[in-house]
Design an enzyme around this catalytic site. Structure first.
Site, short mmCIF file in Angstrom:
data_model
loop_
_atom_site.label_atom_id
_atom_site.label_comp_id
_atom_site.label_asym_id
_atom_site.label_seq_id
_atom_site.Cartn_x
_atom_site.Cartn_y
_atom_site.Cartn_z
N HIS A 103 0.85 -1.15 0.12
CA HIS A 103 -0.13 0.05 -0.02
C HIS A 103 1.24 1.16 -0.39
CE1 HIS A 103 -2.84 -3.14 1.26
NE2 HIS A 103 -3.83 -2.06 0.11
N GLY A 104 2.51 0.62 0.25
CA GLY A 104 2.52 2.49 0.33
C GLY A 104 4.17 2.29 1.75
#
Lengths: 453, 306
Positions: free
Chosen positions: A315-316
């Site tokens: 996701h990041g």
């Protein structure tokens, strides 16, 4: 061009009209590829070249891997992971100073923004390489590969469709085959959840950001976490539903991405109901190749932690995302030995209690999602357990919060009487009312949460 | 052949049922929209919708100004002035048009663009570095058109909230205000907030923006005073460390240089030791009441002098 913009509506109408023209039937795939490139390039034209490199590179590796899978499949996967790592995680290792390196072309590359949807199309690429080389069939056409990877309804945020599911669907399409009612239902409910639920709740949950959250009363911090839980579901479910509905209009069936996740009675069940296409992908292409549950208890636990940790990082590039993934992994590990015993207790109240525990835990972990800065997330969490003495706290309207959350609650508590029972006649009117409400009560425009991934 | 005919018949039945479904769906949407349209015609969109953001609050404030009778006095400002609630003032027909998160200049542009002007316009001079909200000025300069449909959920909540919290007049709250002012000042420790605010107010140089805005305020003052209104500037007291911040000092210097005439200023005399700023910048409720009362005294003097 976001799904909720009027430009997107015009774009879809034009592509749809051209797509089913008898004269253009032989070029349907090419038309969709062109439309998808236009859709992508409308927002980030400078990154069209990157998209082309990703697709052409993957196609080249696919052709090579069909001849020698052992050698070229790992190389193709590494190529895609390198792309993802370069764009998504480069700032973990490089300072964002005015001039990053002296070599101008590399400096240009390093300064390129994160390409929208890269996490999704890279996963499509890997699925393509693994699935098609496993089947050992004939090489697909380049336009077919392009369409699978960049098909505009799913390009930005999925659902992540497996190649073996999508590629066989590439064939001539006819208007008469479109399931209009089904498509309309998906599109209407998707827009309703995004515009009515997610965008309105976003007005309130924006107070969760730092430093705004410091003015919140303790009970409001709790309320906002739950509202964010509803918001992120409505936002991502809304996007996925619109994508599924749009794809149906063009004759393609995408996988369902959500199945009432907040009624899960275990964490493992939650991951079969939330972002199903991602969890299926991670299970198929990561958990199983790591050995799954075939090498003993401790190795299974390790595999779960690795998969969830990497899922979080997907996701990041932030500590908060990693912690979020690892905590989900830990919950899966902790519940695993108890699952059989818990399942043997068939008692409604006990099941309701289990659902509540899972929902509360999942909701609390969303704090790490909402606040990617780890210190801010911990600050928010700490404030949930200490009284706030600020004499001018932010005012939240609890009745509005309830009315905007209601669709998620109703959907989870059961629409079965409506869709299957005596009230079925009311279904089209209800969808019509939703269409009117999403127009009348749409919250302020905000981008889809998953666009950032 | 039979199978094909059967299949084609069931296909056409499916098509008819799909069309029926879509028509009913459209009818459902039309019924809700028509009901909301009629409700708007019947009740208007005069219900004060609940503000969940500062933007909402701004829209409510400005729409109310355009809809209701012209007041004698208007206050224009930022979130600092926003805290001075109308019911704190004994002066009748006073309206606070301060925009939380906005600029006093936005309010002045909007008031100046209306066909009728209030007799006295009071403009806050604390926050002058923010740009004018052009979209808001454009929207309210051409009149806030009545929307075609109202928002049913928000309208229902607004009606409920209004029933619970009917707007109060000064007479209704006068006793409570006296009690509040009679209490000792709050002992809330605002150091963390004040330090953060000070850091922010020292970070940027507002010179260019304030100069530009001061010039525009001067132009607008000329325009509205030619039309018969009177404009006074005022400064609300800041927390002492904030008073010395770069932002506050530069703003003060520029605006006083632009308007050196003391008659242009509403001088607010207040015992600062009685005031508290909960978040370092904005007055708490008791302090806001004290400042509102001091402003009324200054207003009376200014009017008498005139």
């Amino acid at each position: 061009m976001t799904f909720t913009s009027w430009q997107f509506g015009i774009f879809v109408a034009i592509v749809f009209a051209a797509y089913y023209l008898p004269a253009l039937r032989a070029f349907q795939v090419q038309l969709l590829v062109f439309a998808s490139l236009f859709f992508y390039g409308y927002g980030q034209p400078e990154l069209l070249a990157l998209l082309a490199v990703a697709v052409l590179g993957t196609y080249l590796f696919l052709l090579l891997a069909l001849r020698n899978r052992q050698l070229w499949l790992p190389a193709g996967i590494a190529f895609n992971l390198a792309l993802l790592a370069f764009f998504k995680y480069k700032l973990l290792f490089i300072d964002a100073s005015p001039s990053l390196v002296d070599f101008a072309p590399l400096d240009f590359l390093l300064k390129l923004p994160l390409p929208i949807g890269i996490s999704f199309f890279v996963f499509h690429n890997i699925s393509l390489l693994v699935d098609l080389t496993r089947q050992k069939g004939a090489a697909p056409t380049l336009t077919g590969v392009f369409l699978y990877i960049i098909f505009f309804p799913q390009l930005v945020s999925g659902p992540i469709t497996r190649a073996e599911m999508f590629m066989p669907q590439i064939k001539p399409k006819y208007v008469a085959d479109i399931p209009f009612v089904e498509a309309a239902k998906w599109i209407l409910i998707g827009f309703f959840f995004k515009l009515y639920v997610a965008n309105n709740l976003n007005e309130m949950t924006s107070h969760m950001s730092y430093p705004l959250y410091e003015t919140l009363q303790t009970q409001d911090r709790w309320l906002l976490v739950f509202l964010y839980s509803y918001q992120i579901y409505a936002d991502f479910f809304g996007y996925s539903a619109i994508a599924i509905g749009l794809a149906l209009l063009f004759g393609y069936r995408l996988p369902i991405n959500f199945n009432l996740p907040y009624i899960s009675s275990s964490f493992s069940e939650f991951w079969t109901r939330w972002h199903i296409s991602l969890s299926t992908w991670l299970r198929t292409y990561l958990y199983v190749p790591l050995g799954g549950n075939r090498h003993g208890v401790w190795r299974t636990y390790l595999n779960l932690m690795i998969v969830m940790g990497l899922g979080g990082l997907w996701h990041g590039a932030g500590l908060s995302y990693l912690i979020w993934g690892l905590l989900h992994g830990l919950l899966l590990v902790l519940e695993r030995p108890l699952l059989a015993r818990l399942a043997s207790i068939d008692f409604a109240v006990f099941r309701a209690a289990r659902i509540t525990v899972v929902f509360v835990c999942v909701t609390m972990l969303w704090i790490f999602f909402k606040l990617p800065n780890f210190d801010h997330a911990v600050g928010y969490l700490t404030g949930m357990f200490t009284p706030n003495t600020n004499p001018n706290p932010t005012k939240l309207f609890y009745n509005l919060a309830l009315l905007y959350s209601l669709p998620v609650i109703i959907q989870h508590l059961g629409l079965r009487p409506l869709s299957e029972g005596r009230l079925r006649w009311a279904e089209p009117y209800l969808y019509g009312a939703m269409a009117a409400l999403m127009y009348l009560e749409a919250g302020p425009e905000t981008s889809f949460i998953y666009f950032q991934f | 052949m039979t199978i094909r005919r059967k299949s084609s018949r069931s296909k056409s039945e499916e098509d008819v049922s799909a069309v029926r479904w879509l028509i009913k769906c459209g009818a459902g949407a039309a019924i809700v929209l028509t009901a909301c349209g009629f409700a708007t015609v019947r009740f208007g969109s005069g219900l004060q919708m609940p503000a969940t953001t500062t933007r909402d609050g701004t829209l409510i404030t400005l729409s109310r100004y355009l809809r209701e009778p012209l007041p004698d006095v208007v206050l224009l400002g930022s979130s600092i002035t926003f805290r001075l609630k109308e019911e704190y003032f004994a002066t009748p027909k006073l309206r606070n048009l301060a925009l939380a998160g906005g600029s006093p200049l936005t309010g002045l542009e909007i008031v100046a663009s209306q066909p009728q002007l209030p007799g006295l316009i009071l403009v806050e001079a604390n926050v002058l570095a923010r740009q004018t909200d052009a979209a808001l000025v454009e929207r309210y300069s051409r009149g806030d058109a009545e929307p075609l449909f109202f928002r049913p959920v928000r309208a229902a909540v607004a009606a409920y909230e209004q029933q619970l919290h009917t707007p109060l007049t000064h007479e209704q709250v006068a006793l409570e205000l006296r009690r509040l002012v009679g209490q000792p000042p709050s002992d809330f420790d605002n150091r963390i907030y004040a330090d953060r605010a000070l850091q922010q107010l020292n970070a940027e140089d507002p010179t260019d923006a304030v100069r530009l805005n001061a010039k525009r305020i001067g132009e607008l003052i000329r325009i509205v005073e030619q039309r018969g209104a009177r404009v006074l500037l005022f400064e609300l007291p800041y927390f002492e460390p904030i008073e010395g911040s770069r932002h506050a000092a530069i703003t003060r210097e520029i605006i006083h240089a632009a308007f050196p005439d003391s008659n242009r200023w509403l001088s607010i005399e207040v015992n600062r030791s009685e005031l508290r700023w909960a978040d370092g910048v904005h007055l708490d409720e008791r302090s806001a009441v004290i400042v509102a009362q001091a402003m009324e005294r200054a207003l009376a003097l200014a009017r008498a002098a005139q």
